[in-house]
Design a protein around this motif. Structure first.
Motif, PDB file in Angstrom:
ATOM      1  N   LEU A  46       0.833  -1.206   0.000  1.00 24.17           N
ATOM      2  CA  LEU A  46       0.000   0.000   0.000  1.00 24.17           C
ATOM      3  C   LEU A  46       0.870   1.259   0.000  1.00 24.17           C
ATOM      4  O   LEU A  46       0.511   2.279  -0.588  1.00 24.17           O
ATOM      5  CB  LEU A  46      -0.942  -0.011   1.218  1.00 24.17           C
ATOM      6  CG  LEU A  46      -1.969   1.115   1.314  1.00 24.17           C
ATOM      7  CD1 LEU A  46      -2.886   1.144   0.092  1.00 24.17           C
ATOM      8  CD2 LEU A  46      -2.829   0.976   2.583  1.00 24.17           C
ATOM      9  N   GLY A  47       2.035   1.142   0.653  1.00 28.86           N
ATOM     10  CA  GLY A  47       2.955   2.284   0.755  1.00 28.86           C
ATOM     11  C   GLY A  47       3.440   2.786  -0.596  1.00 28.86           C
ATOM     12  O   GLY A  47       3.881   3.935  -0.700  1.00 28.86           O
ATOM     13  N   LYS A  48       3.347   1.964  -1.614  1.00 30.23           N
ATOM     14  CA  LYS A  48       3.753   2.429  -2.953  1.00 30.23           C
ATOM     15  C   LYS A  48       2.786   3.484  -3.480  1.00 30.23           C
ATOM     16  O   LYS A  48       3.152   4.331  -4.283  1.00 30.23           O
ATOM     17  CB  LYS A  48       3.791   1.240  -3.932  1.00 30.23           C
ATOM     18  CG  LYS A  48       4.949   0.294  -3.653  1.00 30.23           C
ATOM     19  CD  LYS A  48       4.856  -0.955  -4.519  1.00 30.23           C
ATOM     20  CE  LYS A  48       5.757  -2.053  -3.942  1.00 30.23           C
ATOM     21  NZ  LYS A  48       5.264  -3.398  -4.272  1.00 30.23           N
ATOM     22  N   ASP A  49       1.543   3.410  -3.041  1.00 31.07           N
ATOM     23  CA  ASP A  49       0.509   4.283  -3.606  1.00 31.07           C
ATOM     24  C   ASP A  49      -0.049   5.326  -2.642  1.00 31.07           C
ATOM     25  O   ASP A  49      -0.729   6.253  -3.058  1.00 31.07           O
ATOM     26  CB  ASP A  49      -0.658   3.428  -4.138  1.00 31.07           C
ATOM     27  CG  ASP A  49      -0.210   2.498  -5.248  1.00 31.07           C
ATOM     28  OD1 ASP A  49       0.411   2.992  -6.194  1.00 31.07           O
ATOM     29  OD2 ASP A  49      -0.444   1.284  -5.144  1.00 31.07           O
ATOM     30  N   GLN A  50       0.161   5.134  -1.355  1.00 31.34           N
ATOM     31  CA  GLN A  50      -0.292   6.167  -0.420  1.00 31.34           C
ATOM     32  C   GLN A  50       0.562   6.153   0.839  1.00 31.34           C
ATOM     33  O   GLN A  50       1.244   5.167   1.129  1.00 31.34           O
ATOM     34  CB  GLN A  50      -1.784   5.990  -0.078  1.00 31.34           C
ATOM     35  CG  GLN A  50      -2.105   4.769   0.773  1.00 31.34           C
ATOM     36  CD  GLN A  50      -3.523   4.802   1.316  1.00 31.34           C
ATOM     37  OE1 GLN A  50      -4.477   4.821   0.555  1.00 31.34           O
ATOM     38  NE2 GLN A  50      -3.671   4.786   2.633  1.00 31.34           N
ATOM     39  N   TYR A  51       0.513   7.234   1.558  1.00 33.62           N
ATOM     40  CA  TYR A  51       1.236   7.305   2.828  1.00 33.62           C
ATOM     41  C   TYR A  51       0.570   6.351   3.819  1.00 33.62           C
ATOM     42  O   TYR A  51      -0.649   6.331   3.948  1.00 33.62           O
ATOM     43  CB  TYR A  51       1.197   8.734   3.362  1.00 33.62           C
ATOM     44  CG  TYR A  51       1.884   8.871   4.693  1.00 33.62           C
ATOM     45  CD1 TYR A  51       3.266   8.756   4.784  1.00 33.62           C
ATOM     46  CD2 TYR A  51       1.151   9.087   5.854  1.00 33.62           C
ATOM     47  CE1 TYR A  51       3.905   8.856   6.013  1.00 33.62           C
ATOM     48  CE2 TYR A  51       1.783   9.196   7.077  1.00 33.62           C
ATOM     49  CZ  TYR A  51       3.164   9.081   7.150  1.00 33.62           C
ATOM     50  OH  TYR A  51       3.787   9.175   8.355  1.00 33.62           O
ATOM     51  N   GLY A  53       1.828   5.815   7.196  1.00 34.85           N
ATOM     52  CA  GLY A  53       2.446   5.978   8.524  1.00 34.85           C
ATOM     53  C   GLY A  53       1.546   5.608   9.684  1.00 34.85           C
ATOM     54  O   GLY A  53       2.024   5.264  10.765  1.00 34.85           O
ATOM     55  N   GLU A  54       0.234   5.657   9.480  1.00 30.85           N
ATOM     56  CA  GLU A  54      -0.686   5.391  10.595  1.00 30.85           C
ATOM     57  C   GLU A  54      -1.172   3.940  10.648  1.00 30.85           C
ATOM     58  O   GLU A  54      -1.837   3.557  11.619  1.00 30.85           O
ATOM     59  CB  GLU A  54      -1.928   6.294  10.475  1.00 30.85           C
ATOM     60  CG  GLU A  54      -1.652   7.787  10.557  1.00 30.85           C
ATOM     61  CD  GLU A  54      -1.440   8.418   9.190  1.00 30.85           C
ATOM     62  OE1 GLU A  54      -1.516   7.690   8.183  1.00 30.85           O
ATOM     63  OE2 GLU A  54      -1.174   9.633   9.135  1.00 30.85           O
ATOM     64  N   VAL A  55      -0.872   3.148   9.615  1.00 32.01           N
ATOM     65  CA  VAL A  55      -1.459   1.805   9.530  1.00 32.01           C
ATOM     66  C   VAL A  55      -0.943   0.901  10.657  1.00 32.01           C
ATOM     67  O   VAL A  55       0.258   0.737  10.837  1.00 32.01           O
ATOM     68  CB  VAL A  55      -1.176   1.154   8.160  1.00 32.01           C
ATOM     69  CG1 VAL A  55      -1.615  -0.306   8.157  1.00 32.01           C
ATOM     70  CG2 VAL A  55      -1.885   1.919   7.049  1.00 32.01           C
ATOM     71  N   THR A  56      -1.870   0.319  11.435  1.00 33.04           N
ATOM     72  CA  THR A  56      -1.514  -0.620  12.501  1.00 33.04           C
ATOM     73  C   THR A  56      -1.487  -2.045  11.955  1.00 33.04           C
ATOM     74  O   THR A  56      -0.519  -2.769  12.123  1.00 33.04           O
ATOM     75  CB  THR A  56      -2.556  -0.542  13.643  1.00 33.04           C
ATOM     76  OG1 THR A  56      -2.539   0.793  14.157  1.00 33.04           O
ATOM     77  CG2 THR A  56      -2.219  -1.508  14.767  1.00 33.04           C
ATOM     78  N   LEU A  57      -2.562  -2.452  11.322  1.00 31.03           N
ATOM     79  CA  LEU A  57      -2.645  -3.786  10.747  1.00 31.03           C
ATOM     80  C   LEU A  57      -3.728  -3.796   9.673  1.00 31.03           C
ATOM     81  O   LEU A  57      -4.498  -2.820   9.539  1.00 31.03           O
ATOM     82  CB  LEU A  57      -2.963  -4.831  11.836  1.00 31.03           C
ATOM     83  CG  LEU A  57      -4.185  -4.595  12.725  1.00 31.03           C
ATOM     84  CD1 LEU A  57      -5.492  -4.981  12.063  1.00 31.03           C
ATOM     85  CD2 LEU A  57      -4.021  -5.417  14.002  1.00 31.03           C
TER      86      LEU A  57
END
Lengths: 483, 483
Positions: A46-51, A53-57
């Motif tokens: 997902l990090g390739k397309d959006q920030y 930083g907040e994702v836990t799981l």
């Protein structure tokens, strides 16, 4: 003071109890680290397309059920944060799943109109049913899409009413019309909304100007010079700190009075006050019914308006549909905003706050009929299953259990507070709080942070006593490890 | 200049053509006054529970189909405003109706998570597919719920990036952290967003500070001292007014330069510029590709960021997916916001605009997976039915027809403008414009107002040549009556 409903200090043992949502697992089951390898891989993707930083799981929302969030690694987690307090009926509730099998409802959802201009012919009945079932003694509703928008838009109702009172029967002057378009007074007058330290009202720039929790939410953004009042910070247990807490109320109220005067002198009068009945993310900070009664008096004396932000407290988790019902106000507040557990957002308001001309408080969608259908179903289930009663029962059990634990682990846990299942407690310091949070997650319980070193409980309304017992048991294990 | 695509001045006669949405009626059919007695009664009913000053009529969204809005009085209206430009596939499109028969999609929609923290395991694939299909040469996406929020949140990305560039490797100072929470500089710095006269970017207070169309949207609300630049006002037809219009470009660009300097002097530097590729509600006001190329240069020279608000222009109605594709910019803009026809809202942005820390650009929901599923289906139908090509074809026909009409009725109609089906024209004055609008409605055509005396066309992407012919025929009848 509502905390007094909880008097019995008994710890209930885990026992069998049938779940309100069928097919719930018997308890949490953690197979991997949390987040596990699948969640970590997905975060990278997902990090390739959006920030991210907040994702836990990552959740598996096909498998999640009732109070249990099944994550991408097949860990089964007892979810007591319920997607930042937004899920009244947990995951995959059968009543919600069957909702859009009804062809009429499906069409209402798919054909989303600009509700302000071309509402559906079913809208008046739908809205009337909503208002008559849940309105907090306020006659009018206005739908929005998220909490921040609800708060920002109600500020506009407040400014309109405030200026109308000042202007009387006079229409707008040409100067007002011209200057409004270019952001200058008198058309864009110097008016403000008073808010409180520790309050959170959203992330759009106006809502953010009344938000005062963490600096990271606000740093680098220009803001408005709006007054920020001290909010009471109670000591716990309440019955042992009555005198100190009354002083806290007084300190806050005196500051509110002072700010009304200061901003009047600055020629930027306070048109409205926005306050959460219990500050949520700011620390589950409560104030007494008497405090809010006095606050309302001050606001009325200053010809301003009182807005309760019930985005987090509304919808049942305090054991009442609206938390401010606990305050026994002699007259209703001027507006009450909602979102989160309501699926749709918006606010109820008095007739006085109704706009006098079209397009003053407006946007393209003005809510979402598909979400209103979900809200109707939620309210129906709440009634049928008596979920407010359930919240009170489970809340009492949770609070008793937490009080027991804070006595047992008094060196690392304190300040159990809140009402219904809208509860929180503090851990000795921020670092240890984060350790406790992570250890709970590893044992299959999801909680949320609040305040500087607090943990907040935000379970769904279908959270039952047997879930409470599982949680208390796991929390005891974790606290033992951290002692 | 794109208007040059339209060269043939031929008026096509109404002829049989099969509809892209099955079961569309053959044409409008008006049985009552519009709004009719049922709509009027429903408005009265709804008025008991909410303000209804903006309501035009009530729709029957069970019966509406394709380009035809059936209202509560069973009037069949050719809808060329499509719910304020939000319906790409019209009403009850079969591909949308069957979407949530898929159990997996239904569960994704019902179990709406806090996408920023606990996204579904299907989210990375879903987002990647979106980005790879529709991103306007920008690598990152951020989802929101409505256009105003998209614009306000992207302002925050702009402020973060602007301050980061200034700060370099240094972290936040303690003073910045403390002052940010209480709305004061340096933590809440004096920065601004430059916007344009006639621009509309939403109704939340930050978005509203960059909105400058009608005074009624803004009057009585406090605002921010942000710079407002002159936007070109072209004369039509474009090929007869080239010299004057180039002067308009120059006037606007000089004003932008001047405002950058003025606000730098005021110590409130411009961090970003927000602009619609074609101003929508402000009057369908266009500017040339050259204008936008020059604008981008000025912004870059001033170390600021360019945000295109494509909330109204994005999604196909200009004949390209993004309207700014027409501008042949040497490098992409820094961000592009979307909403309306996208079902969900948000923005694409450059890597430079990506936040460096969690929770800086955040809210509870961060979009809505159910709406993303709808967007996926819309994009699929757009590809399968080659709807961008349809828009160009139909747009050319519409524009030809409108140009014919403005020649025939030159004393009351002028300034046909726009691209694709994103078109507008002016009527001699505001009062007559409103008369034309109402007469069109009475004959079964829904258009929208724009600017001072403009009417805008915002049909769905499934609006075809035979619909265009019906519209042009009715418009001719109405103009004849008004002559």
């Amino acid at each position: 003071m509502w905390s007094k409903i909880v008097t019995r200090r008994v710890f209930f043992k885990v026992r069998f109890c049938s779940s309100l949502v069928p097919e719930e697992p018997e308890g949490p089951c953690v197979l991997t680290d949390v987040p596990g390898p699948c969640s970590r891989k997905l975060k990278k993707d997902l990090g390739k397309d959006q920030y991210t930083g907040e994702v836990t799981l990552f959740g598996n929302y096909q498998k999640s059920i009732g109070n249990y969030l099944v994550d991408a690694d097949d860990n089964v987690l007892l979810d007591m944060f319920s997607q930042i307090a937004t899920l009244p009926l947990g995951y995959n509730h059968p009543q919600l799943l069957k909702l859009f099998q009804d062809d009429k409802k499906l069409k209402t959802m798919i054909n989303r109109p600009a509700l302000g201009v071309f509402p559906g012919e079913d809208q008046p009945k739908r809205i009337h049913s909503l208002v008559s079932q849940i309105a907090p003694c306020l006659p009018k509703i206005n739908l929005m899409m998220c909490g921040a928008c609800a708060n920002e838009q109600v500020f506009k109702n407040v400014f309109i009413a405030y200026q109308r009172k000042k202007r009387g029967q006079e229409g707008f002057t040409d100067e007002e019309k011209t200057t409004a378009v270019i952001n200058q007074p008198p058309g864009a007058p110097n008016l403000c909304i008073l808010s409180f330290c520790g309050g959170l009202h959203g992330r759009a720039l106006g809502a953010l100007a009344s938000t005062h929790t963490k600096y990271i939410y606000k740093i680098d953004y220009p803001s408005l010079d709006w007054p920020i009042a001290y909010f009471p910070r109670y000591r716990y247990p309440l019955d042992e700190n009555e005198r100190e807490n009354i002083e806290e109320d007084k300190k806050s109220l005196a500051h509110v009075e002072e700010l009304f005067a200061t901003y009047k002198k600055k020629e930027t009068p306070v048109a409205g006050v926005i306050v959460e009945p219990i500050q949520g993310e700011g620390g589950n900070n409560e104030a007494s019914a008497l405090y809010f009664q006095e606050l309302q008096k001050i606001i009325k004396r200053n010809n301003a308006y009182l807005v309760f932000n019930e985005i987090q407290t509304g919808g049942g988790s305090t054991g009442k549909f609206w938390c401010h019902e606990y305050f026994d106000l002699p007259v209703p507040p001027d507006a009450v905003t909602f979102s989160k557990k309501f699926a749709v957002a918006g606010y109820f308001h008095s007739d006085e706050l109704t706009p006098d001309k079209p397009f003053r408080v407006f946007n393209t969608w003005m809510g979402d009929p598909g979400k209103v259908i979900i809200l109707e179903a939620i309210i129906k289930v709440m009634r049928e299953q008596d979920l407010l009663d359930n919240v009170l029962k489970v809340g009492a059990r949770l609070k008793c259990g937490l009080v027991e634990l804070e006595e047992e682990f008094c060196e690392i846990m304190d300040s159990v507070r809140g009402v219904g299942t809208f509860l929180a407690f503090n851990i000795a310091n921020e670092e240890l709080r984060d350790t406790v949070l992570h250890k709970l997650l590893r044992k299959g319980v999801v909680l949320g942070r609040c305040g500087e070193s607090g943990l907040r409980l935000r379970p769904a309304l279908i959270f039952q006593e047997h879930h409470a017992d599982i949680f208390l048991d796991i929390l005891r294990q974790v606290l033992k490890q951290c002692k």
